[in-house]
Design a protein around this motif. Sequence first.
Motif, PDB file in Angstrom:
ATOM      1  N   LEU A   1     -28.525  -2.863 -14.811  1.00 38.03           N
ATOM      2  CA  LEU A   1     -28.218  -2.864 -16.113  1.00 38.03           C
ATOM      3  C   LEU A   1     -26.716  -2.513 -16.279  1.00 38.03           C
ATOM      4  CD1 LEU A   1     -29.322  -3.382 -19.139  1.00 38.03           C
ATOM      5  CD2 LEU A   1     -29.616  -0.997 -18.962  1.00 38.03           C
ATOM      6  N   ASP A   2     -26.105  -1.747 -15.332  1.00 37.87           N
ATOM      7  CA  ASP A   2     -24.933  -1.084 -15.409  1.00 37.87           C
ATOM      8  C   ASP A   2     -24.174  -2.250 -14.808  1.00 37.87           C
ATOM      9  OD1 ASP A   2     -25.425   1.480 -16.208  1.00 37.87           O
ATOM     10  OD2 ASP A   2     -25.314   2.127 -14.410  1.00 37.87           O
ATOM     11  N   LYS A   3     -24.495  -2.944 -13.910  1.00 34.48           N
ATOM     12  CA  LYS A   3     -23.471  -4.142 -13.446  1.00 34.48           C
ATOM     13  C   LYS A   3     -23.560  -5.178 -14.587  1.00 34.48           C
ATOM     14  CE  LYS A   3     -24.945  -3.754  -8.383  1.00 34.48           C
ATOM     15  NZ  LYS A   3     -25.763  -4.164  -7.464  1.00 34.48           N
ATOM     16  N   LEU A   4     -24.343  -5.664 -15.196  1.00 35.91           N
ATOM     17  CA  LEU A   4     -24.449  -6.639 -16.367  1.00 35.91           C
ATOM     18  C   LEU A   4     -23.694  -5.930 -17.348  1.00 35.91           C
ATOM     19  CD1 LEU A   4     -25.830  -8.989 -17.914  1.00 35.91           C
ATOM     20  CD2 LEU A   4     -27.421  -7.149 -18.911  1.00 35.91           C
ATOM     21  N   ALA A   5     -23.493  -4.929 -17.883  1.00 41.75           N
ATOM     22  CA  ALA A   5     -22.655  -4.068 -18.799  1.00 41.75           C
ATOM     23  C   ALA A   5     -21.037  -4.385 -18.320  1.00 41.75           C
ATOM     24  CB  ALA A   5     -23.069  -2.862 -19.006  1.00 41.75           C
ATOM     25  N   GLN A   6     -20.997  -3.958 -17.155  1.00 39.66           N
ATOM     26  CA  GLN A   6     -19.592  -4.261 -16.570  1.00 39.66           C
ATOM     27  C   GLN A   6     -19.008  -5.503 -16.502  1.00 39.66           C
ATOM     28  OE1 GLN A   6     -19.628  -2.264 -12.783  1.00 39.66           O
ATOM     29  NE2 GLN A   6     -20.280  -0.134 -13.580  1.00 39.66           N
ATOM     30  N   ARG A   7     -20.024  -6.471 -16.167  1.00 38.71           N
ATOM     31  CA  ARG A   7     -19.683  -7.826 -16.119  1.00 38.71           C
ATOM     32  C   ARG A   7     -19.491  -8.680 -17.635  1.00 38.71           C
ATOM     33  NH1 ARG A   7     -20.630 -11.526 -11.864  1.00 38.71           N
ATOM     34  NH2 ARG A   7     -20.076  -9.848 -10.751  1.00 38.71           N
TER      35      ARG A   7
ATOM     36  N   ASN B   1     -34.987   4.422 -13.355  1.00 37.34           N
ATOM     37  CA  ASN B   1     -33.663   5.189 -13.243  1.00 37.34           C
ATOM     38  C   ASN B   1     -32.894   5.048 -12.207  1.00 37.34           C
ATOM     39  OD1 ASN B   1     -34.354   6.642 -15.668  1.00 37.34           O
ATOM     40  ND2 ASN B   1     -35.707   8.137 -14.372  1.00 37.34           N
ATOM     41  N   GLY B   2     -33.386   4.021 -11.137  1.00 33.59           N
ATOM     42  CA  GLY B   2     -32.604   3.687  -9.910  1.00 33.59           C
ATOM     43  C   GLY B   2     -32.308   2.252 -10.178  1.00 33.59           C
TER      44      GLY B   2
END
Length: 224
Positions: A191-197, A184-185
């Motif tokens: 994963l959020d960075k991957l999705a944003q990129r 969760n950390g």
Amino acid sequence: MAYTLAGIRQRVIDDKLDDTGYDTAIVDRFINDTQRSIFNSFEMPYAEKVFSGLLPDGGYIFTFPDDYQITQALKITDPTANVKDITDSYVPFQQFNRAFPVPLNNPEGPPTAWTLHGNKLYFDKPTDQPYTLELYYLKKPAVLDDDADIPELPSEFEELLVLGAYYRVLERNEDLDLAAFYKNGDYTDELDKLAQRYGKRQVGKPQPMAQPLRTSRGRRNGRA
């Protein structure tokens, strides 16, 4: 350290677990589980692929590429170079089966409806001439087996595979609090960075098709 299965495994064992005796086969499985989970969660450019194949005259059943996962678009081109997008001509199997119980008995013509069943693409009728089919799809990641195998996730997100495998090892070891901390950390942050990129849209949000398409590389009732 090389961006390979062996390199990621070593980072999990040395940098995270600090246990050189840990079962490498377990770590490898969790690395593959992590990559599959990421591929199954987002539509990403690195997972996109195009397949082009011949639909021969008189065929109506065609096989799919082995790495197919979900369709983005499906087009056919006739011998005069006329292109038709048939993505939206998909019909759910039960409805298709009621409308076209024996496609082979229908007069030959250009495909006007298609469905999926048993890992095959079915048209509503045999083709009236050869067509070229173009399938734009999302692929499944190849399983990482050999030490030199390179993951299909972009290399700048290597840490995501390390963290994903690590928290799964922690869960297996029943260290659930620490597993949740990393999952969760740090893992979710990466994963959020991957999705944003790279991400386009998360699987589970509205899709343009009622059901994913799988398709041909084949001849009538078989492969090319």
